[in-house]
Design a protein around this motif. Structure first.
Motif, PDB file in Angstrom:
ATOM      1  N   SER A 178       0.825  -1.200   0.000  1.00  0.00           N
ATOM      2  CA  SER A 178       0.000   0.000   0.000  1.00  0.00           C
ATOM      3  C   SER A 178       0.865   1.257   0.000  1.00  0.00           C
ATOM      4  O   SER A 178       0.612   2.214  -0.740  1.00  0.00           O
ATOM      5  CB  SER A 178      -0.921   0.006   1.222  1.00  0.00           C
ATOM      6  N   GLU A 179       1.914   1.244   0.821  1.00  0.00           N
ATOM      7  CA  GLU A 179       2.800   2.405   0.909  1.00  0.00           C
ATOM      8  C   GLU A 179       3.569   2.618  -0.398  1.00  0.00           C
ATOM      9  O   GLU A 179       3.730   3.753  -0.858  1.00  0.00           O
ATOM     10  CB  GLU A 179       3.773   2.224   2.066  1.00  0.00           C
ATOM     11  N   ARG A 181       2.670   1.638  -3.391  1.00  0.00           N
ATOM     12  CA  ARG A 181       1.747   2.069  -4.442  1.00  0.00           C
ATOM     13  C   ARG A 181       1.404   3.550  -4.278  1.00  0.00           C
ATOM     14  O   ARG A 181       1.300   4.289  -5.278  1.00  0.00           O
ATOM     15  CB  ARG A 181       0.476   1.222  -4.388  1.00  0.00           C
ATOM     16  N   LYS A 182       1.252   3.995  -3.044  1.00  0.00           N
ATOM     17  CA  LYS A 182       0.963   5.405  -2.775  1.00  0.00           C
ATOM     18  C   LYS A 182       2.136   6.283  -3.224  1.00  0.00           C
ATOM     19  O   LYS A 182       1.945   7.332  -3.858  1.00  0.00           O
ATOM     20  CB  LYS A 182       0.686   5.609  -1.288  1.00  0.00           C
ATOM     21  N   SER A 185       2.265   6.536  -6.963  1.00  0.00           N
ATOM     22  CA  SER A 185       1.237   7.442  -7.441  1.00  0.00           C
ATOM     23  C   SER A 185       1.674   8.895  -7.294  1.00  0.00           C
ATOM     24  O   SER A 185       1.452   9.731  -8.187  1.00  0.00           O
ATOM     25  CB  SER A 185      -0.070   7.215  -6.695  1.00  0.00           C
ATOM     26  N   GLU A 186       2.326   9.215  -6.170  1.00  0.00           N
ATOM     27  CA  GLU A 186       2.796  10.581  -5.924  1.00  0.00           C
ATOM     28  C   GLU A 186       3.864  10.984  -6.936  1.00  0.00           C
ATOM     29  O   GLU A 186       3.876  12.124  -7.422  1.00  0.00           O
ATOM     30  CB  GLU A 186       3.346  10.702  -4.500  1.00  0.00           C
TER      31      GLU A 186
END
Length: 277
Positions: A178-179, A181-182, A185-186
């Motif tokens: 999750s981290e 992927r975040k 995205s950023e």
């Protein structure tokens, strides 16, 4: 030699006659005169330039390009030749080639230390060419970035699946996945934002036009303006600083090289900013 001199004089007379027609906006007649001059002396660049200028006024861009190229082949220092060729190439949407010609025209003006009004005309077309070039390539870049983002997300998901940190039966991704992927995205969001139009910083804009500087000058009062706009103010309104109202003469203006370099650096990274010009 006498015959050659006679031919040259005859060609020059045709040019003079063509000029008279041009100033009366009789472009067809002017073209005929310049064409005769070219037939007599095809190695004289100004004859090709003059005929090209007639085509320019008629917006016959194919002929503008042809005559400009002929003139520049004879004399590559013709500012108007590079300017007209740049305009013709821009009409064909050949932005990169147009930019090259227009920048050459500006460089030639700078090297001659000329304050010719033509610099404004060249800059206006150059700004349009650079914005259109950015617009064209920006769409392509955004599409490529989006595709790369999807490929990276798929690769990240596959990596966690193969390493056992993400399974098909999982209700949701692990914290690590999750981290990552975040963060991914950023990274891609910032990449797109860097090429997204926004507001140009105030310190890079003229206080009269609110447009990004081209040729900034600073007054004794410490205020920076666009040179051409300030000179117009001094001529038409009065010899005073528009903001501070202090007395001001043209000879007191000093180029603001720091701001000019800042503008050039900003435009290099944000070509969309040419839009305001």
């Amino acid at each position: 030699m006498a015959a050659d001199g006679g031919v040259a004089r005859q060609a020059e007379l045709r040019r003079i006659e063509g000029n008279a027609c041009f100033y009366k906006a009789r472009f067809g007649a002017a073209i005929d005169c310049y064409t005769e001059a070219i037939a007599l002396c095809p190695d004289v660049a100004v004859y090709w330039m003059n005929r090209g200028l007639c085509h320019f006024r008629r917006k016959d861009w194919a002929k503008v390009e042809e005559d400009s190229r002929k003139a520049l082949a004879l004399d590559d220092t013709l500012v108007k030749g590079h300017y007209m060729l740049g305009c013709a190439l821009l009409r064909k949407e050949e932005c990169a080639l147009a930019i090259k010609e227009l920048e050459k025209a500006l460089d030639l003006l700078k090297s001659s230390n000329s304050r010719d009004k033509m610099a404004e005309d060249i800059w206006e077309v150059l700004a349009k060419a650079k914005y259109l070039d950015w617009e064209k390539h920006s769409t392509q870049r955004v599409w490529k970035i989006q595709n790369l983002k999807e490929a990276c997300e798929n690769a990240l998901q596959e990596h966690h699946f193969l390493s056992g940190t993400l399974t098909e039966d999982s209700v949701g991704p692990t914290n690590e996945y999750s981290e990552q992927r975040k963060l991914l995205s950023e990274v891609f969001t910032n990449a797109i934002l860097a090429d997204t139009p926004g507001d140009v910083p105030d310190y890079l804009c003229c206080q009269i036009t609110f447009e990004i500087f081209r040729d900034p000058v600073i007054t004794p009062s410490g205020v920076t303006y666009e040179r051409a706009i300030l000179l117009e103010h001094l001529r038409k309104v009065g010899n005073f600083d528009p903001v501070t109202r202090e007395p001001l003469k043209e000879h007191q203006l000093v180029p603001n090289l720091a701001i000019k370099e800042a503008v050039q650096a900003y435009l290099k990274e944000h070509s969309w900013a040419y839009r305001s010009n």
